[in-house]
Each structure stands twice: as structure tokens, then as C-alpha cells.
Enzyme design. Structure first.
Site, PDB file in Angstrom:
ATOM      1  N   GLU A 145       0.815  -1.233   0.000  1.00 25.99           N
ATOM      2  CA  GLU A 145       0.000   0.000   0.000  1.00 25.99           C
ATOM      3  C   GLU A 145       0.844   1.277   0.000  1.00 25.99           C
ATOM      4  O   GLU A 145       1.045   1.906   1.046  1.00 25.99           O
ATOM      5  CB  GLU A 145      -0.944   0.000   1.207  1.00 25.99           C
ATOM      6  CG  GLU A 145      -2.074  -0.985   1.075  1.00 25.99           C
ATOM      7  CD  GLU A 145      -3.156  -0.780   2.144  1.00 25.99           C
ATOM      8  OE1 GLU A 145      -2.935  -0.066   3.118  1.00 25.99           O
ATOM      9  OE2 GLU A 145      -4.256  -1.337   1.968  1.00 25.99           O
ATOM     10  N   GLU A 316      -6.700  -7.763  -0.073  1.00 25.80           N
ATOM     11  CA  GLU A 316      -7.153  -7.750   1.325  1.00 25.80           C
ATOM     12  C   GLU A 316      -8.644  -7.451   1.305  1.00 25.80           C
ATOM     13  O   GLU A 316      -9.054  -6.393   0.826  1.00 25.80           O
ATOM     14  CB  GLU A 316      -6.433  -6.661   2.137  1.00 25.80           C
ATOM     15  CG  GLU A 316      -4.931  -6.850   2.220  1.00 25.80           C
ATOM     16  CD  GLU A 316      -4.229  -5.774   3.043  1.00 25.80           C
ATOM     17  OE1 GLU A 316      -4.909  -4.978   3.720  1.00 25.80           O
ATOM     18  OE2 GLU A 316      -2.989  -5.733   2.985  1.00 25.80           O
TER      19      GLU A 316
HETATM   20  C1  GAL Z   1      -4.203  -2.348   5.242  1.00 24.67           C
HETATM   21  C2  GAL Z   1      -2.790  -2.895   5.348  1.00 24.67           C
HETATM   22  C3  GAL Z   1      -2.737  -4.163   6.161  1.00 24.67           C
HETATM   23  C4  GAL Z   1      -3.530  -4.028   7.417  1.00 24.67           C
HETATM   24  C5  GAL Z   1      -4.938  -3.664   7.051  1.00 24.67           C
HETATM   25  C6  GAL Z   1      -5.887  -3.575   8.205  1.00 24.67           C
HETATM   26  O1  GAL Z   1      -4.200  -0.993   4.979  1.00 24.67           O
HETATM   27  O2  GAL Z   1      -2.280  -3.162   4.070  1.00 24.67           O
HETATM   28  O3  GAL Z   1      -1.383  -4.480   6.454  1.00 24.67           O
HETATM   29  O4  GAL Z   1      -2.968  -3.067   8.253  1.00 24.67           O
HETATM   30  O5  GAL Z   1      -4.932  -2.414   6.423  1.00 24.67           O
HETATM   31  O6  GAL Z   1      -7.167  -3.247   7.773  1.00 24.67           O
END
Ligand code: GAL
Length: 654
Positions: A145, A316
């Protein structure tokens, strides 16, 4: 890959190795295909310079692979180790307030640091040499990110010298820079590139071309950082797909440009986490508190699918409450499944859930996962079981090109931030609002950038394209598409100047419009837009006073310049002299779709339909069941008609 693949983000380093075997077996049993690992492991793999401890990572890759899982390995550059920061403290980024952002969390690096760039390349090469040809490592994610924690812009010394070098390459001579920036204004002329500072911490606003060049420079550094690692992986990890996880709601660097260097555009989808920051009304926020706004994920899926040339993965997916928003509600039951299939309908090839097991120490303890920290399955695991069953019933399909394209140009977004005129100018929100207004009419949307091919669309919409080059305007004209052009489009040149023929500059011939003045109105103003048929809509904010000889479809009702044109239509372009929202935006979209010869569907506000190949989807974000849109004979594969509350239906037409 036309069937949905499923995966999970896993942090084996956070759990005793005695649990790895069971974890892997359970992942397989749950129907997962992919495991993404290692994006924050640099400090563990290389605890001091040149001393590597690979054994544990070797072992877990083996455990996962032997269990039948595909590994997505990550380069670990989102979290440089402490010894490296101690060795080179200048790697640390500097915030807009001039303060160094320290070690102890993550993303503590400055994209401008050449030392860090070389170190990132070095460690990426170490990882790639070790695992590039490992049969279980089937894909790579670079870093994590890029703009997380607002880390794209850094105001460090390295940024200052890097920016000066970049300017010298761009302008050649300092006089050319003075001329282009217009530094005669407020007497801020420079006599050498070395005099140029960064545009933060000033008394008043910086010169806008200075600020825009800094945004461009910073974006170029992100691309360089990414490309440097792509090159390493291409050489040492042949045949493996390379991705990066873009964020939703992030516009700080040119994602179109970075995407051209990737095989798959990944993105991280947290539909609830971002709801409160949207421009939805309080009533809508209340309504979608546990579902997320119906178009938030879809917008990003379509944007990143387009940038990925059809290859978009969710790296994610939100599993339950997150821990990072101001308030973190639980999603309604069924939403993880709904989001997953909505992502698929919008073209996702894979969806990975964040994360496997909820942490019971350190940061993110409140962030949910598939499993609770005691290993019991949380709601997302229950929904995953259903997703796996669903998957077995759906035939492989791919998405087709849409008839409507939305042009999204990052430079124009930066430009409007730099010269807002209206402090509440909705800038990036305009894109999402136009997108939502079309989606509720059942329209499928692709995104294009200014460098993209524009042929084959019936309608191209430009919600906010402040900077339009002559090349782009020629492509728009040559595309043969009808155009819907938002206010401010073409209003600045690439040098951030007012075009010599006034706005919309190079779009003047296409639109037959000349903008002679702009104003911005506070919400207390009582102004409206009147359509030819007499319908009247309140509006506020940005307004343009235009001259035109083309058809005027609506006029302003105003205390100033009453009856000036508000919506103007030439042969191929509809131009908007304000930023329509709500009911006015809806009416305009209906009218424009009809003008472009496109079908529209009047969906219930809580329902969205999407199409992927032969499959039709209807997603119900509301809390009452809703009938499927009318249509011919159909065979329902998943769900029912009516569509249950917070549920979805998939069908094929007979
Ligand atoms: C994203 C990040 C992850 C984790 C996640 C939690 O922004 O890539 O490592 O922190 O958020 O929601």
C-alpha cells in the site's frame, strides 16, 4: 483464470511454528487457494546487515506449498529494519509539517531516498534469488500500500534535491522554469535550480505550478520505486505474476502509470472503513453502516480492473470490524460473502481475506480475521464456507468491455486540490458520485486514463478533467463517443495556466462553450438550475458563467447573471457549468444515457446489478427484500427472486 480464486493474508512470524502445519491444513480444508505472506519481514530475515535468517521462511513456504496452497510472496520494503534506519537516518520520511516521521510502525521511508531505493532493490533481489524459482511461490506482491498513512509525499532533504534534479531535467534552464511557473508573480524568481524549496510550510499558498510539479515528481518516484523492484523480479522470478496492493480512495500518485508495470492490479477493499468519510448524507450513512455504500467497492474494482487490463485481484478483503477508522462497526451477517461476489461480478479474479487469525498482541489486536485469536472461526470463516459452495455452482466467466468509460486523470485531481477556489469542492467525490449515479441505472463502467485507447465506447464521461492536453482532446474527438464533460474540464493547461482562449481550453470546439467567469457559492445561497421542461433543482458550490451558441438544456436561476446556461449540448458533448449532485445528477445521467443511445434500468436505490459474461448479479444492500429487475426468462443459480435483504442473486438468461 475465470473462476474465483480465494486466499488469505497470513503472518506466520506472529505464531509459533508448531501451529503452521495445522494452519495450512485448515486453509486447504476451508477451500483457500492462495496465501499472501512476508510483506513486513525484512527485520526478521536480515536482523543485521548481511546476516540472513531464511530458515523459518523456507520452512513455512514449504509447509504451505506441501499442503497444496499457492504462495504470494511479498518484497518486505514497507518496513525497513531499525539497523538500516540507524545506518541511514535520512531514509525516514518527513511530514508536511517538516517533522521527521520515526521508526516503530511501518512505511517509514521516503520515496526520494536514493539510498533507500538501492536498499529496496538489494533486499528485493535477495528475496527474489531465494524464492523466485520456488515452485510454491506463484506470484509476488511488491511492498505494501504505497500511500498508506499518507506516505507518498515526503518533504525531506532527499526530496528537495531529487525535486531539483527532476526540475532541471524537465526545464533545462532556470529561466524556462521561471517562465513556466510564472515566478514573476509575488516576485519569487529563481536564479538556480538549487534555490528551489519544497512547497510546504509556506506563509501563503505556493505557486500552483510549483505544487503540481512536486505532485508529479512524487508520483514519478513511486513509479520508479515500484519499477525498480519489478525489474528485479522479472529477472529472478521468471513467469510469476507481479502485483501491488493499491488502496481504495487513494489518488496521490498516478496509479495508471504504476499499473502499466504490473501484471495484476491488486487492491485492498474495506467497504465499511471508508463509509464515514464519504459525501453520503447522514441518512445514507445510517442505512449503509453495516453494508458499506453500494458503490464504494464497485468503483475501485472497476477502476483497478481497467488499470489491470482485466487482471484485478482483491489482496485484502475486510472480514469484520477493522480497527483503523474513527468508528468500526461490524458488517451485517452475509456481507463478507456479498462483497466477495460483488468483487467477482466486477471482474476480480481472486479475493484474499485479511487476515487468517486475529492478532492477540501488538498493533491491530482489534482487527478481525477469519479466525479469532483462540482459533475459533469468526463470522467471515462461516461465510467463506458458503462462498466455497457458491463457487462450485458458478461456471467460469469473464467480464466484457463496457459501453461507458469514465476518464480519471490523477493530475487533474492534484490540480483541483492545489487551486480549489471552493474549499468544499468535491474533487475526488465527483468521480464516485457520477459512478454511483450511473450504477443505480444499471450501467457498467470501465475507467480510462489520458494515455489510454478510447475507441469502442458509446459514452465517455469526464467528471473532472481540469487538465486536458491537445492529444487527449483529439482522442476524445476521434473516439466517436458522446461525451459528458464536467465543470472545470480543460480549465488549466499542463503548466497550470489558464488557456489563452479561456476554459475549457482545448475542449472549446468540442463543447462550443467559453467560460467567462467562475464563482463558488456557500450552502446558504438559494440558487437553482432549471431544465427546459421547467423542473427546478437546488444547487450549490461551483458555478461557471458561460457563453455558448450550442443548445442550452438548462439555465441557472440566480441572483447573479440570471438565466446563464447551466447545461449545454453540442453535437457530441454535453457540458455542465456546475457540479450536479443528488436528484439533478440523476436526471442528467438519464438524459445523457438516452442521448448516447444506451439502455438504462431504474434500480431500487439499495440494489445494484452487474454482469460478468453470461452471469447476471443483483446485490441488495438494503434491509428489505427486493424483486429482481424485470427481464426475460431466467435460471437462478444462487439466491432467489425477490433478493433477500443484504443478499444477492445470480442468474443466467435462458
Ligand atoms: C491495510 C494494510 C494491512 C492491514 C490492514 C488492516 O491498509 O495493508 O497491512 O494493516 O490495512 O485493515
Amino acid at each position: 483464470m475465470s473462476k474465483l480464486e480465494l486466499g488469505v493474508c497470513y503472518y506466520p512470524e506472529q505464531w509459533d511454528s508448531s501451529r503452521w502445519g495445522d494452519d495450512a491444513a485448515r486453509m486447504v480444508e476451508m477451500g483457500l487457494d492462495w496465501v499472501r505472506i512476508a510483506e513486513f519481514t525484512w527485520g526478521l530475515i536480515e536482523p543485521s546487515r548481511g546476516q540472513f535468517q531464511w530458515e523459518w521462511l523456507d520452512e513455512i513456504i514449504d509447509v504451505l506449498g506441501q499442503a497444496g496452497l499457492k504462495v504470494m510472496m511479498s518484497t518486505p520494503t514497507a518496513a525497513p529494519p531499525k539497523w538500516l534506519i540507524d545506518e541511514y537516518p535520512d531514509i525516514l520520511p518527513v511530514g508536511p509539517d517538516g517533522r521527521v516521521r520515526g521508526f516503530g510502525s511501518r512505511r517509514h521511508y521516503c520515496f526520494s531516498s536514493d539510498i533507500y531505493l538501492a536498499e529496496a532493490q538489494r533486499i528485493a533481489k535477495e528475496y527474489a534469488c531465494r524464492y523466485g524459482k520456488n515452485p510454491f511461490v506463484c506470484a509476488w506482491q511488491i511492498d505494501n500500500e504505497y500511500n498508506d498513512h499518507d506516505s507518498v509525499l515526503s518533504f525531506s532533504n532527499a526530496a528537495r534535491t531529487g525535486f531539483q534534479r527532476w526540475l532541471e531535467t524537465k526545464y533545462g534552464t532556470i529561466n524556462a522554469l521561471n517562465e513556466t511557473w510564472g515566478t514573476v508573480f509575488w516576485g519569487s524568481t529563481y536564479s538556480a535550480f538549487a534555490q528551489i524549496e519544497l512547497p510546504n510550510g509556506l506563509v501563503a499558498t505556493p505557486n500552483p505550478t510549483h505544487a503540481l510539479d512536486f505532485a508529479r515528481y512524487s508520483s514519478d518516484r513511486v513509479r520508479l520505486f515500484n519499477k525498480t523492484q519489478v525489474d528485479v523480479l522479472r529477472e529472478h522470478a521468471p513467469g510469476r505474476d507481479i502485483t501491488h496492493n493499491f488502496m481504495a480512495g487513494s489518488f496521490e500518485f498516478d496509479h495508471h502509470a504504476v499499473a502499466t508495470d504490473l501484471d495484476i492490479v491488486g487492491f485492498d477493499s474495506y467497504p465499511l472503513g471508508n463509509l464515514m468519510g464519504s459525501t453520503l448524507s447522514d441518512e445514507e450513512k445510517r442505512r449503509y453502516l453495516r453494508t458499506g455504500a453500494p458503490d464504494y467497492q464497485g468503483f475501485h474494482c472497476d477502476l483497478y480492473r481497467s488499470q489491470g487490463r482485466g487482471r484485478m485481484w482483491i489482496l485484502e478483503q475486510q472480514p469484520g470490524p477493522v480497527d483503523w477508522a474513527a468508528k468500526n462497526p461490524s458488517p451485517a451477517e452475509g456481507m463478507v460473502r456479498l462483497w466477495t461476489w460483488a468483487a467477482f461480478a466486477h471482474g476480480a479474479q481472486a479475493v484474499m481475506f485479511f487476515r487468517w487469525r486475529q492478532a492477540n498482541f501488538a498493533q491491530e489486536q482489534y482487527h478481525t480475521a477469519l479466525l479469532r485469536s483462540d482459533d475459533s472461526p469468526d463470522q467471515a470463516a462461516i461465510e467463506l464456507a458458503q462462498i466455497v459452495k457458491d463457487r462450485a455452482t458458478l461456471p467460469p466467466t469473464t467480464r466484457k468491455k463496457a459501453s461507458v468509460a469514465m476518464l480519471l486523470d490523477y493530475t487533474s485531481i492534484w490540480a483541483a486540490d492545489i487551486l480549489p477556489h471552493d474549499n468544499d469542492f468535491p474533487n475526488t467525490h465527483i468521480f464516485r458520485e457520477w459512478y454511483a449515479a450511473l450504477r443505480v441505472l444499471g450501467v457498467e463502467i470501465d475507467f480510462v486514463g489520458p494515455e489510454d485507447e478510447l475507441h469502442g465506447y458509446a459514452l465517455i464521461i469526464l467528471p473532472q478533467s481540469m487538465i486536458v492536453t491537445t492529444d487527449l482532446s483529439a482522442k476524445l474527438e476521434g473516439s466517436g463517443a458522446k461525451l459528458l464533460i464536467g465543470a472545470r474540464s480543460g480549465s488549466k493547461t499542463s503548466q497550470m495556466r489558464t488557456p489563452s482562449n479561456l476554459a475549457p481550453g482545448v475542449l472549446t470546439d468540442l463543447t462550443s462553450v467559453r467560460v467567462v467567469r467562475v464563482e463558488s457559492l456557500p450552502d446558504i445561497a438559494e440558487e437553482s438550475v432549471r431544465l427546459l421542461d421547467g423542473q427546478k433543482f437546488d444547487f450549490t458550490g461551483w458555478r461557471e458563467i458561460v457563453e455558448t451558441e450550442a443548445n442550452v438544456l438548462a439555465r441557472f436561476k440566480s441572483a447573479y447573471c440570471d438565466a446563464s446556461p447551466a447545461i449545454i449540448r453540442s453535437d457530441c458533448a454535453t457540458y455542465l457549468a456546475m457540479v450536479p449532485r443528488g436528484a439533478l445528477l440523476h436526471v442528467i445521467m438519464c438524459n445523457v444515457l438516452e442521448w448516447a443511445g444506451l439502455d438504462l434500468l431504474d434500480c431500487d436505490p439499495d440494489m445494484r446489478v452487474a454482469r460478468r459474461g453470461t452471469l447476471h448479479f443483483a446485490f441488495n444492500f438494503g434491509d428489505m427484500s427486493k424483486p429482481l429487475p424485470a427481464g426475460g426468462p431466467r435460471r437462478i443459480l444462487i439466491g432467489s427472486d425477490p433478493v433477500n435483504a443484504r443478499d444477492f442473486t445470480v442468474w443466467k438468461e435462458n
